[in-house]
Each structure stands twice: as C-alpha cells, then as structure tokens.
Design a protein around this motif. Sequence first.
Motif, PDB file in Angstrom:
ATOM      1  N   ILE C  36       0.835  -1.206   0.000  1.00 50.07           N
ATOM      2  CA  ILE C  36       0.000   0.000   0.000  1.00 50.07           C
ATOM      3  C   ILE C  36       0.871   1.256   0.000  1.00 50.07           C
ATOM      4  O   ILE C  36       0.667   2.167  -0.806  1.00 50.07           O
ATOM      5  N   LEU C  37       1.874   1.278   0.875  1.00 48.58           N
ATOM      6  CA  LEU C  37       2.728   2.465   0.948  1.00 48.58           C
ATOM      7  C   LEU C  37       3.525   2.668  -0.336  1.00 48.58           C
ATOM      8  O   LEU C  37       3.710   3.796  -0.786  1.00 48.58           O
ATOM      9  N   PHE C  38       3.990   1.572  -0.910  1.00 52.26           N
ATOM     10  CA  PHE C  38       4.701   1.692  -2.189  1.00 52.26           C
ATOM     11  C   PHE C  38       3.752   2.235  -3.265  1.00 52.26           C
ATOM     12  O   PHE C  38       4.157   3.032  -4.104  1.00 52.26           O
ATOM     13  N   GLY C  39       2.511   1.761  -3.227  1.00 52.14           N
ATOM     14  CA  GLY C  39       1.536   2.234  -4.208  1.00 52.14           C
ATOM     15  C   GLY C  39       1.320   3.733  -4.092  1.00 52.14           C
ATOM     16  O   GLY C  39       1.207   4.446  -5.092  1.00 52.14           O
ATOM     17  N   ILE C  40       1.288   4.213  -2.865  1.00 50.53           N
ATOM     18  CA  ILE C  40       1.051   5.641  -2.657  1.00 50.53           C
ATOM     19  C   ILE C  40       2.288   6.473  -2.962  1.00 50.53           C
ATOM     20  O   ILE C  40       2.214   7.514  -3.592  1.00 50.53           O
ATOM     21  N   PHE C  41       3.468   5.965  -2.513  1.00 49.08           N
ATOM     22  CA  PHE C  41       4.630   6.847  -2.506  1.00 49.08           C
ATOM     23  C   PHE C  41       5.705   6.587  -3.556  1.00 49.08           C
ATOM     24  O   PHE C  41       6.392   7.508  -3.947  1.00 49.08           O
ATOM     25  N   ILE C  42       5.904   5.345  -3.948  1.00 55.33           N
ATOM     26  CA  ILE C  42       7.155   5.081  -4.665  1.00 55.33           C
ATOM     27  C   ILE C  42       6.966   4.970  -6.184  1.00 55.33           C
ATOM     28  O   ILE C  42       6.089   4.266  -6.672  1.00 55.33           O
ATOM     29  N   ARG C  43       7.822   5.685  -6.902  1.00 60.39           N
ATOM     30  CA  ARG C  43       7.840   5.678  -8.363  1.00 60.39           C
ATOM     31  C   ARG C  43       9.285   5.537  -8.846  1.00 60.39           C
ATOM     32  O   ARG C  43      10.216   5.695  -8.071  1.00 60.39           O
ATOM     33  N   TYR C  44       9.450   5.250 -10.133  1.00 58.35           N
ATOM     34  CA  TYR C  44      10.797   5.196 -10.703  1.00 58.35           C
ATOM     35  C   TYR C  44      11.365   6.605 -10.813  1.00 58.35           C
ATOM     36  O   TYR C  44      10.625   7.546 -11.084  1.00 58.35           O
ATOM     37  N   ASN C  45      12.672   6.737 -10.663  1.00 60.52           N
ATOM     38  CA  ASN C  45      13.259   8.055 -10.893  1.00 60.52           C
ATOM     39  C   ASN C  45      13.502   8.249 -12.394  1.00 60.52           C
ATOM     40  O   ASN C  45      13.241   7.355 -13.199  1.00 60.52           O
ATOM     41  N   GLU C  46      14.016   9.413 -12.742  1.00 60.04           N
ATOM     42  CA  GLU C  46      14.087   9.729 -14.174  1.00 60.04           C
ATOM     43  C   GLU C  46      15.035   8.811 -14.950  1.00 60.04           C
ATOM     44  O   GLU C  46      14.918   8.708 -16.169  1.00 60.04           O
ATOM     45  N   GLU C  47      15.942   8.155 -14.260  1.00 55.62           N
ATOM     46  CA  GLU C  47      16.883   7.288 -14.971  1.00 55.62           C
ATOM     47  C   GLU C  47      16.364   5.863 -15.148  1.00 55.62           C
ATOM     48  O   GLU C  47      16.924   5.086 -15.905  1.00 55.62           O
ATOM     49  N   SER C  48      15.320   5.520 -14.405  1.00 59.07           N
ATOM     50  CA  SER C  48      14.757   4.182 -14.574  1.00 59.07           C
ATOM     51  C   SER C  48      13.331   4.247 -15.136  1.00 59.07           C
ATOM     52  O   SER C  48      12.693   3.225 -15.332  1.00 59.07           O
ATOM     53  N   ASP C  49      12.851   5.440 -15.404  1.00 61.39           N
ATOM     54  CA  ASP C  49      11.517   5.610 -15.969  1.00 61.39           C
ATOM     55  C   ASP C  49      11.592   5.545 -17.490  1.00 61.39           C
ATOM     56  O   ASP C  49      12.627   5.854 -18.095  1.00 61.39           O
ATOM     57  N   ALA C  50      10.499   5.122 -18.099  1.00 60.86           N
ATOM     58  CA  ALA C  50      10.479   5.042 -19.563  1.00 60.86           C
ATOM     59  C   ALA C  50      10.639   6.410 -20.221  1.00 60.86           C
ATOM     60  O   ALA C  50      10.915   6.496 -21.420  1.00 60.86           O
ATOM     61  N   HIS C  51      10.480   7.480 -19.444  1.00 63.97           N
ATOM     62  CA  HIS C  51      10.715   8.813 -19.997  1.00 63.97           C
ATOM     63  C   HIS C  51      12.201   9.168 -20.094  1.00 63.97           C
ATOM     64  O   HIS C  51      12.533  10.279 -20.501  1.00 63.97           O
ATOM     65  N   TRP C  52      13.073   8.277 -19.691  1.00 65.03           N
ATOM     66  CA  TRP C  52      14.524   8.514 -19.747  1.00 65.03           C
ATOM     67  C   TRP C  52      14.953   9.035 -21.116  1.00 65.03           C
ATOM     68  O   TRP C  52      15.794   9.923 -21.228  1.00 65.03           O
ATOM     69  N   ILE C  53      14.339   8.518 -22.155  1.00 68.96           N
ATOM     70  CA  ILE C  53      14.729   8.917 -23.509  1.00 68.96           C
ATOM     71  C   ILE C  53      14.456  10.406 -23.726  1.00 68.96           C
ATOM     72  O   ILE C  53      15.256  11.116 -24.361  1.00 68.96           O
ATOM     73  N   ASP C  54      13.364  10.912 -23.134  1.00 74.17           N
ATOM     74  CA  ASP C  54      13.085  12.349 -23.223  1.00 74.17           C
ATOM     75  C   ASP C  54      14.039  13.135 -22.321  1.00 74.17           C
ATOM     76  O   ASP C  54      14.571  14.169 -22.716  1.00 74.17           O
ATOM     77  N   HIS C  55      14.222  12.607 -21.122  1.00 73.39           N
ATOM     78  CA  HIS C  55      15.123  13.242 -20.164  1.00 73.39           C
ATOM     79  C   HIS C  55      16.521  13.403 -20.757  1.00 73.39           C
ATOM     80  O   HIS C  55      17.177  14.428 -20.577  1.00 73.39           O
ATOM     81  N   LYS C  56      16.959  12.358 -21.468  1.00 68.37           N
ATOM     82  CA  LYS C  56      18.279  12.355 -22.091  1.00 68.37           C
ATOM     83  C   LYS C  56      18.385  13.508 -23.084  1.00 68.37           C
ATOM     84  O   LYS C  56      19.363  14.265 -23.075  1.00 68.37           O
ATOM     85  N   THR C  57      17.364  13.614 -23.912  1.00 68.33           N
ATOM     86  CA  THR C  57      17.383  14.685 -24.915  1.00 68.33           C
ATOM     87  C   THR C  57      17.393  16.051 -24.247  1.00 68.33           C
ATOM     88  O   THR C  57      18.217  16.909 -24.585  1.00 68.33           O
ATOM     89  N   SER C  58      16.508  16.219 -23.253  1.00 75.94           N
ATOM     90  CA  SER C  58      16.380  17.556 -22.691  1.00 75.94           C
ATOM     91  C   SER C  58      17.578  17.939 -21.832  1.00 75.94           C
ATOM     92  O   SER C  58      17.840  19.116 -21.617  1.00 75.94           O
ATOM     93  N   ASN C  59      18.300  16.960 -21.317  1.00 74.97           N
ATOM     94  CA  ASN C  59      19.475  17.269 -20.510  1.00 74.97           C
ATOM     95  C   ASN C  59      20.776  17.136 -21.280  1.00 74.97           C
ATOM     96  O   ASN C  59      21.843  17.169 -20.703  1.00 74.97           O
ATOM     97  N   ASN C  60      20.638  16.903 -22.594  1.00 75.57           N
ATOM     98  CA  ASN C  60      21.829  16.878 -23.437  1.00 75.57           C
ATOM     99  C   ASN C  60      22.784  15.749 -23.049  1.00 75.57           C
ATOM    100  O   ASN C  60      23.998  15.920 -23.052  1.00 75.57           O
ATOM    101  N   ILE C  61      22.221  14.608 -22.625  1.00 76.05           N
ATOM    102  CA  ILE C  61      23.045  13.459 -22.276  1.00 76.05           C
ATOM    103  C   ILE C  61      23.273  12.673 -23.557  1.00 76.05           C
ATOM    104  O   ILE C  61      22.327  12.290 -24.251  1.00 76.05           O
TER     105      ILE C  61
END
Lengths: 479, 479, 479
Positions: C36-61
């Motif tokens: 329950i607590l994980f459901g409420i609180f815990i998510r992937y960070n930007e390096e393990s989220d599927a949005h990493w590909i966008d993050h990479k572009t926007s941060n010039n990685i």
Amino acid sequence: MGCIQSFRQCCDQPKNTNVRISLPAVCCIWQIAMIILFGIFIRYNEESDAHWIDHKTSNNISSNIENDFYFRYPSFQDVHVMIFVGFGFLMTFLKRYSFGAIGFNFLIAGFGLQWALLMQGWFHSLDPMDGKIKIGVESMINADFCVASCLIAYGAVLGKVSPVQLMVMTLFGVTLYAVEEYIILSLIHARDAGGSMVIHTFGAYYGLSISWMLYRPNLDQSKHRIGSVYHSDVFAMIGTLFLWMFWPSFNSAIADHGDGQHRAAINTYLSLAATVLTTIAISSLSQKTGKLDMVHIQNATLAGGVAVGTAAEFMLMPYGSLIVGFCCGIISTLGYIYITPFMEKYLKIHDTCGIHNLHAMPGVIGGIVGAITAAAASEEVYGKEGLINTFDFMKEWKYMVPTRQGGHQAAGLCVALCFGIGGGIIVGCILRLPIWGDAPDNSCFDDEVYWEAEEGNGSGNYVYLFFYMTLEVLIKMFL
Amino acid sequence: MGCIQSFRQCCDQPKNTNVRISLPAVCCIWQIAMIILFGIFIRYNEESDAHWIDHKTSNNISSNIENDFYFRYPSFQDVHVMIFVGFGFLMTFLKRYSFGAIGFNFLIAGFGLQWALLMQGWFHSLDPMDGKIKIGVESMINADFCVASCLIAYGAVLGKVSPVQLMVMTLFGVTLYAVEEYIILSLIHARDAGGSMVIHTFGAYYGLSISWMLYRPNLDQSKHRIGSVYHSDVFAMIGTLFLWMFWPSFNSAIADHGDGQHRAAINTYLSLAATVLTTIAISSLSQKTGKLDMVHIQNATLAGGVAVGTAAEFMLMPYGSLIVGFCCGIISTLGYIYITPFMEKYLKIHDTCGIHNLHAMPGVIGGIVGAITAAAASEEVYGKEGLINTFDFMKEWKYMVPTRQGGHQAAGLCVALCFGIGGGIIVGCILRLPIWGDAPDNSCFDDEVYWEAEEGNGSGNYVYLFFYMTLEVLIKMFL
Amino acid sequence: MGCIQSFRQCCDQPKNTNVRISLPAVCCIWQIAMIILFGIFIRYNEESDAHWIDHKTSNNISSNIENDFYFRYPSFQDVHVMIFVGFGFLMTFLKRYSFGAIGFNFLIAGFGLQWALLMQGWFHSLDPMDGKIKIGVESMINADFCVASCLIAYGAVLGKVSPVQLMVMTLFGVTLYAVEEYIILSLIHARDAGGSMVIHTFGAYYGLSISWMLYRPNLDQSKHRIGSVYHSDVFAMIGTLFLWMFWPSFNSAIADHGDGQHRAAINTYLSLAATVLTTIAISSLSQKTGKLDMVHIQNATLAGGVAVGTAAEFMLMPYGSLIVGFCCGIISTLGYIYITPFMEKYLKIHDTCGIHNLHAMPGVIGGIVGAITAAAASEEVYGKEGLINTFDFMKEWKYMVPTRQGGHQAAGLCVALCFGIGGGIIVGCILRLPIWGDAPDNSCFDDEVYWEAEEGNGSGNYVYLFFYMTLEVLIKMFL
C-alpha cells in the motif's frame, strides 16, 4: 659434496611447529615495512586522485564514465573472487586441511598484493617526475595477478609447509614475478593478457621446484590424510566453479579497452566450455566402470582457461578457442591419471593439488598457442589499425611484424620457465632450513598443527558420541 | 496398443549403469562436431573483432565505453554465476547426490552453451552478407539463458537419469528452445527480457513431461535417499542465495540499454524481497508448531524473480512488483505443500526439485502479468518515445498498439507451453530406451553410481570408526 | 522500582516458542502495508523511468552509458552479495544454528530493504513536485546499507531471539537508521560513504544494547551449542571472504562518480590487506603454541574495511589506509581475546558474533579517522575543485572549511552512538515482553526450535547408526 651433506643434516633436525614467535614477528615486521615503503613511494594515479576533475578538463575528457575504474572494476572484482574464494576453496578438498587451505591462502594473498604493488610499481608505473608509484584499478588487478602465481605455487606444497615458509615463498615469488614480468612484457615485448606464461607457467614451475627441494621421503606417514571426504569435495567445487566462471574476467581484465576485453572474454568462455566435456570424457574412460573422478572435475576443467590466456585477446577465432580447450581437457586429465603419480615416484616431486596438470602444462601450451597465433596474424584478419592496436606495435616497436612477434612470444615463455625453475630451486633451498616451523612427516595435511581445534570438531565429536553410547549400551546390558 | 506394450517391455530391461563407452563417446563426438560447426559458422561480431577501431570511426562512436561489453558484461557474469553456482548448488540438497547435482549441472551447461550459440545464432544473428553467425557478449548471455531452461528441466529428473540421458535431453532442449524463442520473440513479437515464458515455462514443462515419461513406479526403493542432511541444506542455500541476489541481473541482462536495464533490476529486486516474506509466512503456517521448512526457503523465495521476468522491463511500478512477489511466494509455497505430493501420487509425475512450483507456475503467472502489463501500457505512463522504445514498435511493427501487444504476449505463453509439453513427451520417449545407462530404481539419488567413491567418505568413515571403537571397548571389557 | 520489578516478572514468564500465528501474521500484514505504501509513494526516478529517452534529450546526455545504472550497478551487486551471502554465512559458524543464521538473515534483509526504501525516501528523495519518492540504483544500494546495520545488530543476539523479535528489531532499526542518517548526512553535513558511523557504529551499539536488555543469566544451559564444528567454520569462511572481497565495493558504492569511487576502492583494498596480517599475528601470539584461532580469522580480518569506511573517499593516502588496517587488526583481535569475555562477565552483554570487536570499535575508529582526515584536508592535496567536490562544499555549505568539517564529522559520530545506544535500550525493553516466542535459556543456538528437522539430520543420523551397529556387534558376540 660434504657441504651438501652437512646442509642436509642441518635440515633434517627434528621439527618444531611452534610458530608463536616467528609468525607474528614476520607478519608485523613486514607489514610495518610495507607501511613505510608505501609512505615513501605510493600515491594515487591521476584517475583516483582528487585532481581528476582538473585532469578531466585539461585532457578534454567529457564524462566521469571514461575513468578507467568503469572499464576495469567489474573485472577486478571477479579476479579478486578468484584469488580468495577460487584458489582458497579449490584447495579445501583435503579432509582435514580446509582451514589451512583457506586461511593460508588468505595470508599469502593479503601480504603478497602489497608487496606486488611495490615491486610492479617500481618496474612499470614509476612516475619519472616525482619518483612515486602511481596506483589505480589496473595496479590492483596486476597485484592480484602476481599473487595468483604464488597461490599456484602454494598448491604444490599444500599441507607440507608452515605459514612462515609460505610468507618467505611469497616474498621471493612476488619479487621474481615482477622481474620476469618486466623482462617478458617490457623488454621482450611479448603480449600476455591472461598470463599463461607470466602467471601460470612461472607460478607452477616455481611451486614444483620448491616441492622438489622440500621432498619428504617419509610422507606416506601422512598418507591417510591426503584423501577427501564427501563434503570437502563439495567445498572444493565452490572454488572450481568460481574460478571457472570468472576466468573470462581474468583473461580480459587488463586487455585493451573495447574489442580487446570483449574478445578475450569470449575466447575464454568458449575454451572453458570445451574443456568441461573432454575432461568428463577422459575421466570416465579412465575408470573400469566409467565412473567420474571428482579430482578431475575439480581441476582439469579449468585447464582451458589457463591455456587460452596469452592468445585470448588475439583473433584466435571461436573455433580456435574450442580446439585449445578440447586438447587441454584431455592433456590435463591424463596428467592427473599418469603424470602426477609418475612425478612423485620417479622425480621425487610431490604435487598436492596437481598444479603440473592444471597450470604448468596448460601454461606452456598457452605460451605456444600465443606464439603461433601471433606469428600467424595478418592485416587481413586484424585490419591495419587493429593489428597495431592488438599487438601494441607503437613507439619503439613500430617496425615489429607478426612473425617476429611470434618469436618474442616464444622467448617470453622460456624466460618464464627459467625464472620458475631457477627461482624455485633457490627458494626451496632456503626453505629447507630447519628454522621455519614446518610439520614433521607424520603431521602433514593436518589442521591441528597450526589451528586451534574447536571444542567439538567433526570427527572428535562423533568419536566422543560413540564412546558414550557404546558404554551406555554395555552398562545397560550388564545390569 | 501392442506397439506401445512392446516399447514398454523393451524399455523395462535390466539397467546397466556403465557409461564408460557411451559418455566419453557422446562428449567427444559432440565436442568435435561443435568445433567443426564453429569453424564453419561462428565469427566475432563487430564489437569484439579487431576491426572495432575502424567500426568506431565509421560509426562515429566517441569512446570505447560505448562497446556493448561495458553495458552487459557485469550482468553476464552474474547470470553465469546463477547458471553454474546457483542452479548447481540449489540441487545439492539431497544427502548423497551433491556430486551429481553440481557435476552434471556443469556438464549440461558446458555443452549446452556451445550448441545454444549455434542454434540461436542461426535464428537471430546470421549475417546475410557472409552467412556467418556473429557473436558478442549478448550472445553469451543468451546462450546462458538457453542453458538455464535445460537446467530447470534437470531439476525434475535429478537423481533419476544418467549423464548420457542428460546430454541427449540438453541437445533436444536447446534445439527446441531456439525454435520457440524465435517464434515467440521474432515471429509473434512478444517481449520477454527475463524469460518467464521462453525460459521458465518452457524449461519447466519440458522437464516435467520428461519426468512423466520416465516415471518409475518402484522409486520408493530409493526413498531413504531423497531427504537432506544438515550440511547439504546449507550447501543448497548457497545456490538459493546466488540465484536470489543475481536475479535482477538475469532479468535486466538483455533489456534495453539505459532505463530498460535499470527498471528491470529494480522490479526484480522488489518482487524477490516480497516473496521472501510470504514464503516464510506460509511455510510457518503450514506446520503445526509454526516451524519453517528449509525446502520452502530454498525454492519458493525465488518464485518472485521468475514471475516478474516478462514484465520487469515494463512500467510495472514498484508496488506492482511487490504484488507479483507477494502472490508468487504464497502460490509457490502452497505448491510444495499440496501440489507436488498430488502430482506424484495421481499424475505419476515425480518432480525431485519441485520445479513445478518454482518455475512452471510462476513462469505462467509471469507470462500473464506480462500480457496484462503490456495491454495496459499507455503513452501517458511511458511517453511517446518511451512506448516505442520499450515495446520495440519499430520497422514492421510500427503500427502495433499496446492492447494488441498484450494478445501477442499471451500467444507467446501458449507457444512456450506447447513446446515444453510436446517436446518433453517426445524426448521422454527417446530417453526411455534402455540404452542410456540410467540407474535401477533402488540406486537413484546415489552418487556412487556415476562417481568414484573417495577413500573414506562421510558416513563410511564414521561407520568404520564405530566398528573399530566398539570392538575396542568390547575387547577391553572382556580381557 | 516496583514498576520495573513487575515489568521483570511479566517478562520472566515461561517461554512459548510457537510462532505459527505471530510470524505469518507479522510477515503478511507488514508486506501488505508495504504494498500500500509503495503504491502511494514510490515511483521510478528519471533514470529508470520510460521517460529517460526524453530526459536524455532535454538534458543533453549523449549516451545511455551515462545512466547512473552503469556507474553503480556492479557495486550494487557486490553489496547485495555482502548482505545476503556475506552476513548470512559469516553467522553459520555455530554448530547447530546455520539455518537460523542464513534464513533469518534472509528474512530481515528481505523485509528491511522495503521499509528502508520508504524511510530513506521520505528523508532524502521525496520529489517536492508530486510528493512521490523516486527510486533508482542508488536507492537500492542505500536500502542494502540500511539493512546492513540491522544485520550487524542481529550478530549480537544470534541464536537468542525469535524471528518475530527480529522483525520488530528490524522495523525499529530501519526507522532509527533513516533518522540518524538524515541528521548526520544532511543536517550535520558529515560525509560517510562507507558508513563507519552511520552503518557500523549505529548498528553495533543498537545490537549490543538490545543484547544487554535481553541478557539471559542462565544462558550457560545452552553453552554446549555455542561452539563450532569443522565444516561450520568452513561455511563461515564463505561469509568472511565475500565480505572481505567486496568491501571495496561497499565503501565505493555511493561515493562520487569518477575519482571518488576509484579512490574509495583502493583505500579499502589496502586497509583490508593490512588487517589480515596483523590479525594473524595477534591470533598466533595469543595462544601458547602459536596456533591460529578461526574466530579471529573469520571476523577480525574485516575490521579494516569498517574502519576505513568514512575516510575511504578522502585523500587518506595508500599508507594511511595501511596504518588504519594495521591498527584495527590488532584492536579487533585483542577485543575477541579480552573484551568479549569481559563484557559478558561484568557488563552482562552477551555478544554472540563479537560485533563489538568487528563493528563497534572499528566503526568508532573509522569515525575518528574520518574526522582527522577531513580536518587535515588542504587545497594543496585535493586541488581547489577537488576539495569542493570531495567534501561537497556547495550550496548552503559553500563557506565550509576542512577544519570545521572535521568537527562536523565528530558530531556525526556522537549522533550515531546516541541513536545506537538509546534506540537499542528502548527496543530491547519492547523485545523483553513475553509475547514474541523466543526460546528458553536451554534451547538457544538450536535450529530445532524454529526449523523443521530433516528426516536424518547430521548427528541424529550417526547416533542412530552407532546404536544399530553397537547392538549388532553385541548380539553377534553373545550368540
């Protein structure tokens, strides 16, 4: 002759295994010496120094990931496991010498790696600017490699020497190793990423020569302790498997970045796989009923990794690796069946772990395979840049050609052999002196000589139980 | 019917466990075949070839660290440990079959990975330019994965088959694996990074079907050897822990670079943690006094890793992983308590290691979880690019949508089941032939059938000691 | 006083070790709470989220290899091995408590890491934008670190507590850890990459205080089970060696990218090597005949890794690391010889694994060494940028100077001590309540209390054999 005889007599005095003064003295003095020498000579290299951030800027390095740490640290850890768990547990197969196997392995490695950092540093990474040795992750791998040769040598004398002798053996072993490594790699310019020559050939002949010098004619007084028990064989398989699995890391750890490391890992992986099959084939064939022998599985399966050491980073080709593994599995297993007993009986060399079959022969084969592969290298297979890169035909070696490189490889093998045999004989003489606290012939392969017995140890416990129960039964029957 | 009966009669001839001809012959011939096939077909890929330096320039790759080796090698080594130490030691729990567990595991894996490189290469990495298979670090991981399915199958027949049978089983197992993997991943375009379907479901049903075909009605003659002893259970925990710890590497080893590998590791880590707690809960609940059962801890704690295999690289969410692990711990433990005895009694399937509970059921669950997670994927959660990337909606699959992908995942699961059951029945028939040297019903689970007994083995040693001591006591009392 | 006495009386009721209700209940409820607590609180960070590909572009990685996964995952896996195999097997030395050592270690770690992800997340990685905790590979390492402190505490009470008590101890331990870590690292801004203070000092004093509160005056009723047997000592060496080998990864796992991780690994490697030699020296010196004691080799050899934890990422210099290792080997071994018996006899603290010698004293030394090294830091040694980088003199701490940093380090050590002792006393009181199912004084250190006995366990098997054989011999003699 009289001189040799009186040396013999001097050596054959009754043994005293009390190392209460000598062992702590050697450990403490040498450790203090290490601290002083490290204080004078050893510093961080530019990749582990806090100035890395400046170095990065001035060398136009774009990212921290270019630090050598990220290229080599995973391989380093695998090599580290091979040294401590691999070699340590491989030697636990004896029924009552597991403490000695793991514990003294630990002692040799702990001391040896410090001395290796110094010795190898003086030869390879002395900074001419400030006279300091600069260390990084590659130095740690090289120190572990150096220690490996001493642990191989330990395999030949396992159970027959004292910890103090092992410390002396390691001190000289590391020193000799650093010199022969410098000659082979730097002066002769032979390539030896996985150390078939530098580590295995040298280490094995060093150990065998020492074992020859320390030959004990009455060792059969300890014969009943040479075998294994069921669980000690399982423990030894821990060592075997960790060595087997991480050998690709061993052979690729200090290979060139990129394709060099990649190729070395693949070649070793394949060679080892082939060795498993031929080892099992020959082991089964050698017994009347086709049963397998644990000693072969524990040791000969590793021969393929040794033999592919030198050529692992070359374009040996996947099938080439399989052929090397195929042959080594056969030769090594046959060695356990025929050569080890022969050597003990006729050459007076007692080789507890059979390192002649696991390291010496495959090491020499590895050197030869390396020489052939190098001599056969062509621009067609490697590409122009690839050839220069793989064999390091740069600077003063830029006019080198593959055929000549093959000759240099062969020369390197000879140097390793000479250092191993010569060094071993000299060190063996020193170790025969009756001052080192080694065990008498009837107490070899026994942990109780150097280890405090636990209250209720394995067999003791049960012996006590039988006694108790037998008495109880008898008393009940007579009352 | 007469045909089946005469087949049965033919199979029920007295057993001869001498494998002195067959085992070496199979090992040598197959190894030579491997060398020839590798010579014809297998070459280094562009990242492990000496031409890498040219490839780097022409593809504008800035640094050696971009070589796939540095993305995947640490995971490869972890997977390698799982295959050899993990699976090997997990099966050492039997009191007198530790040699067979580790040794034959070694044999299967050593042979299987070579054959897998070929089979998978023909299907996946055949270079159309020159007709060669190009291998690199990912091929090695895939070969290890393929071998894993055969080792899972070994778990069902542990102690009841000969090494020659295992070789045959591996040959067919790897072949079937390569075909079903090609169908599932390439034709159906299902995603299965951790192999819940491709590896676990297939491998487990393959092994169970073989075990069903090889059913031994009189196996209770060997019943006294099916249990464990104290230290064999501790050895088995080595296997359990290395599998458990490195499962995040298993599920992330061939996932997409970057977030794919990262997410797969996190999901597996969490799922496994939850499994530990529910396994312990159910294990304790199942005993009158709340005591824990080592068999459950050794096996069911791993079910979470199996079940999260397919969905590990998807956006399963951390709580999703915990839920999967939670359920699998319960189901797997209940399987050991109720289903394994049921299967043995009513379905005539004897499953030595309980792979039905550890791999079959969690594998199927993993396939279903994967299908649901894929079907529920949305651009909101994954991002536009992320969705394409994660599910590989490119080239001929660029018009694929998540809901349809869910259907494809389910189809993949069915293919794995069919190949497992169908293939297992056929191979099981072949293995029933009385030519493979398997042990009679009263000698199963006994290392002495295929392994040279050490001089003084565990119990033998003590039996001798009792005898000796008892006699001594008696003699003293009567004199 | 009356209140304390009645509390005592309440606690001294007869013990009931049946945990069939409490253990499953605690496991299931807490696991559901986690979901329950994980459901409420815990998510992937930007390096393990599927949005990493966008993050990479926007941060010039530029490349996927810049994902933190590739910097830290190999170290994470090493740390993971230390937690589960290292700590688990280190505690198997007791002759009849190996299941409890490995199994409960597994339970604590499996639960603790989930709770740690939450607790540490709330303090360190709560995203202010959406109120979620974002996890990645560094969070997993930190969770493992947090669990390590609870496993250290387990070492003090090994064999004397029930699994339910351990779960409670872990719940509070993780909570306290997260608070003290936040105070030390964030509020006080002390640096502690390897956790000498945060992990070892806290964990050890937490465990010792609990052990003090749970003191059993009649524990000598279980004294005969406190020793080891031959093979249990070998199993314990598996734990020792994996801890020893991977300690460089432990201390470098969350150090700064680049030189920070590199230097931390080198320092730890050297410190541990020196510890091996002095441990062996003192162990040999402490026995009349110079024999070595397995307990010292198993434990004291690790003290150097603990003591170098805080300073590992500083410019401690290679000789500095050797000196720290040198001293800790001596102090820790002397602790086993003199302090542990003293503490048991006079302070009423029974410390099963001797964590006072392995974690408490070296942890405090590590804190002091860290304070001194930090205070002595200079721009000359670190470089301007290097100093800022290493000590994180940025943002609100940009006016910090090394001498002051030294004071903050010392303050951090005090906080760790206070939390350890204070928290331990409170939790110890709670654990004294007679509701947790711990074993009576005459059944401590015995697996049979919480583990289903296998059919024919080690000694039972042999006892049965003696009996049978003795009777047979007697019958034959009388007939």
